[in-house]
Design a protein around this motif. Structure first.
Motif, PDB file in Angstrom:
ATOM      1  N   ASP A 192      -3.987   5.877  -4.729  1.00 38.16           N
ATOM      2  CA  ASP A 192      -3.567   6.963  -5.624  1.00 38.16           C
ATOM      3  C   ASP A 192      -2.252   7.534  -5.093  1.00 38.16           C
ATOM      4  O   ASP A 192      -2.233   8.227  -4.081  1.00 38.16           O
ATOM      5  N   LYS A 193      -1.155   7.234  -5.779  1.00 35.43           N
ATOM      6  CA  LYS A 193       0.174   7.648  -5.307  1.00 35.43           C
ATOM      7  C   LYS A 193       0.323   9.167  -5.228  1.00 35.43           C
ATOM      8  O   LYS A 193       1.002   9.687  -4.347  1.00 35.43           O
ATOM      9  N   ARG A 194      -0.300   9.893  -6.165  1.00 35.60           N
ATOM     10  CA  ARG A 194      -0.210  11.351  -6.142  1.00 35.60           C
ATOM     11  C   ARG A 194      -0.855  11.890  -4.862  1.00 35.60           C
ATOM     12  O   ARG A 194      -0.289  12.734  -4.173  1.00 35.60           O
ATOM     13  N   ARG A 233       0.821  -1.210   0.000  1.00 36.09           N
ATOM     14  CA  ARG A 233       0.000   0.000   0.000  1.00 36.09           C
ATOM     15  C   ARG A 233       0.861   1.268   0.000  1.00 36.09           C
ATOM     16  O   ARG A 233       0.323   2.372   0.005  1.00 36.09           O
ATOM     17  N   GLY A 234       2.184   1.142   0.007  1.00 37.61           N
ATOM     18  CA  GLY A 234       3.069   2.301  -0.093  1.00 37.61           C
ATOM     19  C   GLY A 234       3.753   2.699   1.201  1.00 37.61           C
ATOM     20  O   GLY A 234       4.524   3.648   1.225  1.00 37.61           O
ATOM     21  N   TRP A 260       8.302   6.140   2.986  1.00 40.82           N
ATOM     22  CA  TRP A 260       7.187   6.696   3.770  1.00 40.82           C
ATOM     23  C   TRP A 260       7.601   6.916   5.224  1.00 40.82           C
ATOM     24  O   TRP A 260       7.308   7.958   5.807  1.00 40.82           O
ATOM     25  N   PHE A 284      -1.399  10.108  -2.139  1.00 41.51           N
ATOM     26  CA  PHE A 284      -0.635   9.525  -1.036  1.00 41.51           C
ATOM     27  C   PHE A 284       0.512  10.450  -0.628  1.00 41.51           C
ATOM     28  O   PHE A 284       0.744  10.678   0.554  1.00 41.51           O
ATOM     29  N   TRP A 285       1.248  10.986  -1.601  1.00 46.14           N
ATOM     30  CA  TRP A 285       2.433  11.782  -1.318  1.00 46.14           C
ATOM     31  C   TRP A 285       2.163  13.287  -1.229  1.00 46.14           C
ATOM     32  O   TRP A 285       3.066  14.058  -0.936  1.00 46.14           O
ATOM     33  N   HIS A 300      -6.365   7.972   0.301  1.00 45.40           N
ATOM     34  CA  HIS A 300      -5.717   7.915  -1.011  1.00 45.40           C
ATOM     35  C   HIS A 300      -6.173   6.730  -1.854  1.00 45.40           C
ATOM     36  O   HIS A 300      -6.117   6.785  -3.076  1.00 45.40           O
TER      37      HIS A 300
END
Length: 117
Positions: A88-90, A44-45, A50, A92-93, A85
């Motif tokens: 959605d990585k965008r 999940r990132g 992170w 997320f960060w 999120h």
């Protein structure tokens, strides 16, 4: 003056404010089913990158935002995504989507908010 116990649906007498063992068992089983379907934290990132960003963010924003709204000062231990999120990585960060929360607020207030969406 203490409040009277209650009768659980299983028939056991349970002290006021406590959960019956059958309820705790059902919760553990439900959580286990959920966890079995859920991707790992790394998937999940939530990886080393992170953890590093989280540490830096909490150093810059050390107090729980939710507690602060109520006039309480408590150290934050969780970096929460304001808008979930959902992979959605965008999002997320995106640091504007982050907020510092203490574990009790993240695990109760925030979870209730997300369930109501």
């Amino acid at each position: 003056m203490s409040l009277p116990p209650r009768i659980c649906s299983c028939g056991r007498v349970v002290p006021h404010g406590e959960r019956c063992e059958c309820q705790r068992t059902m919760t553990r089983e439900r959580n286990a089913r959920h966890d079995a379907r859920r991707p790992s934290a790394a998937a999940r990132g939530y990886n080393h990158e992170w953890r590093k960003a989280r540490t830096e963010y909490l150093a810059a924003h050390p107090h729980c935002r939710e507690c602060s709204k109520n006039g309480t000062t408590r150290l934050a231990s969780v970096v929460d995504h304001i808008i979930p999120h959902r992979g959605d990585k965008r999002l997320f960060w995106h640091r504007a989507n982050w907020q510092p929360l203490c574990a009790p607020c993240h695990n109760s207030v925030k979870q209730r908010q997300e369930r109501s969406l």
